[in-house]
Scaffold this active site. Structure first.
Site, PDB file in Angstrom:
ATOM      1  N   ARG A  18      -1.535  -1.095  -4.203  1.00 60.90           N
ATOM      2  CA  ARG A  18      -0.781  -2.067  -3.969  1.00 60.90           C
ATOM      3  C   ARG A  18      -2.078  -3.534  -4.756  1.00 60.90           C
ATOM      4  O   ARG A  18      -2.961  -3.875  -4.192  1.00 60.90           O
ATOM      5  CB  ARG A  18      -1.443  -2.052  -2.492  1.00 60.90           C
ATOM      6  CG  ARG A  18      -0.982  -3.825  -1.981  1.00 60.90           C
ATOM      7  CD  ARG A  18      -0.638  -3.972  -0.426  1.00 60.90           C
ATOM      8  NE  ARG A  18      -1.834  -3.669   0.325  1.00 60.90           N
ATOM      9  CZ  ARG A  18      -1.426  -4.504   1.978  1.00 60.90           C
ATOM     10  NH1 ARG A  18      -0.017  -4.693   1.926  1.00 60.90           N
ATOM     11  NH2 ARG A  18      -2.406  -3.929   2.524  1.00 60.90           N
ATOM     12  N   ASP A  72      -8.032  -5.986   8.720  1.00 59.46           N
ATOM     13  CA  ASP A  72      -8.348  -6.322   7.875  1.00 59.46           C
ATOM     14  C   ASP A  72      -8.073  -8.047   7.461  1.00 59.46           C
ATOM     15  O   ASP A  72      -7.676  -8.186   8.433  1.00 59.46           O
ATOM     16  CB  ASP A  72      -7.179  -5.459   7.172  1.00 59.46           C
ATOM     17  CG  ASP A  72      -6.233  -5.842   7.329  1.00 59.46           C
ATOM     18  OD1 ASP A  72      -5.541  -6.187   8.093  1.00 59.46           O
ATOM     19  OD2 ASP A  72      -5.417  -4.876   6.371  1.00 59.46           O
TER      20      ASP A  72
END
Length: 546
Positions: free
Chosen positions: A165, A446
């Site tokens: 990603r 996160d």
């Protein structure tokens, strides 16, 4: 510096041993070429985001685009997934540090999403060493020795399929300038990985696979497709060599699922429900609507109606188009030294994964190797085949715009306010220190979950909400609580002045964002200023002719 960069390219980051093997002249020429070809289009799409937000703030309705109704009505499918992406029942996600890469590839998951975005703080060393780690993994030359136990780890024969990603379109990489302008972080991460790994991947009969984050429209998907086509042509790759899964983690994207798949149909494999960023996007894009104020984050689960509608729409559209519909990630992680709490966390994960597989998802995410067997067991029991793409029952379940937009019922509590402040300060401090995925109070946090925390505080303050216990949520109460948590968290590390300073900076940053009159688009944008402090200031694209 003996390293010779291509004309117009400046490297502002330090060059440690091994970095030049990634930042080669030809690799830099490749990513500079991507920049020169696509930067103006990227900037125009970011302007389009701002213009669309202004329309929403003024009262515009979010609807399925009437001009693409023919695409939604037509009968077409995306290109079938390659063999090693047919079965994706459990994917593990995490940052790109060496230990994580080895452990994730050996976890027993079908795929590992190596995350340069929300799980990796964009410190220069993290990014370049992450590229080194992924290159070594693809060559099967990676290992890791645990400093505590002395045990050496290498990749198993049945390692997970690697998916990368890159960072989102909104982010810059200020350590590399092209003609004085910061490189797109998306193109930096994507371009370096593709350039250095496509040959090794082909030799192992796999390919360059990517997760695309935070897309907001079909136009942004179209840009990625143009990037893929150009990169394939530049490197002499067959069309469709690059394959991508799009994270549906913004509210606007949910209204353009067919269109996003259509734009990428020769490269796309599926869509993924990036639930935490999606909740953040819901708050951000509907921030001017008092009817769309969300309750405590802990109450906004995948079971609430608007999140369930989002999941079912992704499944329905994907399966109609022959694409994988991937589930998301529960934030629960194993709890050490507390069997009762650990059992409760595992049960939450089981409930989450069971809901996903029964709804029709073709796979799911976990954040810790110990959770792979739990998710795997559930998907093995309920999904005996490689995927559920040929399921048809959910195609008859239309999801309305109203279902996607309606806020759930719930309470705003003192604990919800306090928890958001506590988590946000702790996470931002860790991010400034180089960590992007952080276990906090037995949950894996996160950037996405930190974004929810600060966005809710802003939203509750702006709409002058009062907690269930009767506490008004004002600038004064939030400011006082931030100061209290600054002191409390600093008190946990009295002998670590650097950490105490990062906590203080994090508290200041949170206060400025939450008490700002304007909603800050991403907290990582002002936070990135601290990471890149002292670097040469990049020019704006409008200041020169590329």
């Amino acid at each position: 510096m003996t390293h010779i960069s291509p004309t117009g390219v400046e490297i502002l980051g330090h060059l440690e041993p091994g970095y030049r093997d990634i930042l080669t002249h030809d690799a830099l020429s490749f990513i500079a070429g991507l920049h020169r070809r696509f930067e103006r289009r990227r900037q125009s799409l970011l302007r389009y985001r701002r213009e669309r937000q202004a329309e929403l703030d003024a009262g515009a309705l979010m609807l399925f685009p009437h001009e693409t109704a023919d695409i939604r009505a037509a009968d077409w499918k995306v290109r079938p997934a390659p063999a090693d992406l047919q079965d994706r029942r459990v994917e593990i996600t995490g940052p790109v540090d060496r230990k994580m890469v080895v452990n994730a590839l050996n976890s027993g998951a079908k795929c590992f999403m190596a995350d340069f975005e929300d799980a990796t703080a964009p410190h220069w060393a993290n990014l370049i060493e992450g590229q080194i780690n992924l290159r070594d993994a693809n060559k099967r030359e990676i290992d890791f020795t645990d400093e505590k136990s002395g045990k050496n780890y290498a990749i198993n024969e049945d390692a997970a399929v690697l998916i990368v990603r890159p960072r989102g379109w909104h982010l810059d990489e200020r350590h590399v300038l092209v003609n004085g302008v910061a490189l797109s972080a998306s193109l930096f991460d994507f371009g370096l990985y593709l350039y250095h790994n496509h040959e090794a991947l082909k030799a192992r009969e796999t390919g360059p696979y990517f997760y695309l984050p935070k897309l907001e429209s079909r136009y942004e998907a179209r840009l990625w497709n143009l990037v893929f086509q150009h990169a394939e042509d530049e490197l002499g790759l067959e069309r469709g060599t690059i394959r991508a899964t799009v994270l549906i983690e913004t509210l606007p994207a949910t209204f353009e699922l067919d269109e996003i798949l259509y734009e990428l149909k020769e490269h796309v494999v599926g869509l993924n429900c990036g639930r935490w960023d999606y909740i953040f996007s819901y708050i951000k894009r509907l921030k001017a609507n008092p009817d769309c104020v969300l309750p405590d984050r802990s109450q906004v689960s995948m079971a609430v109606p608007f999140m369930d509608a989002y999941s079912r729409r992704v499944i329905s559209v994907c399966h109609r188009r022959g694409a994988h519909a991937m589930g998301g990630m529960s934030a629960f992680i194993p709890v050490k030294n507390d069997p009762e709490a650990n059992a409760a966390a595992q049960e939450k994960v089981r409930e989450d994964k069971l809901r996903e597989v029964l709804n029709g998802h073709d796979g799911t995410w976990v954040a810790h190797p110990d959770l792979v067997p739990i998710a795997r067991e559930i998907f093995d029991q309920k999904m005996p085949r490689a995927n559920q793409i040929d399921r048809e029952e959910e195609m008859a379940l239309p999801v309305t715009a109203k279902a996607l937009l309606e806020a759930p019922e719930g309470k705003i509590t003192d604990a919800g306010v306090d928890g958001n402040i506590d988590v946000a300060i702790r996470y931002i401090a860790a991010w400034l220190g180089g960590r992007g995925a952080v276990p906090i109070h037995n949950l894996m946090e996160d950037a996405a979950t930190a974004e929810i925390a600060r966005a809710q505080l802003w939203q509750w303050r702006v709409f002058e909400r009062t907690t269930e216990e009767g506490t008004p949520i004002t600038a004064g109460t939030i400011g006082a609580k931030i100061e209290a948590y600054r002191e409390s968290i600093q008190g946990e590390v009295p002998d670590l002045p650097d950490v105490r300073e990062r906590i203080s900076v994090a508290a200041d940053l949170l206060r400025d964002i939450v008490l700002s009159d304007e909603f800050v688009e991403f907290l990582t944008l002002p936070a990135y200023e601290h990471i890149t402090e002292g670097l040469k200031k990049p020019m704006q694209l409008t200041e020169f002719e590329d």
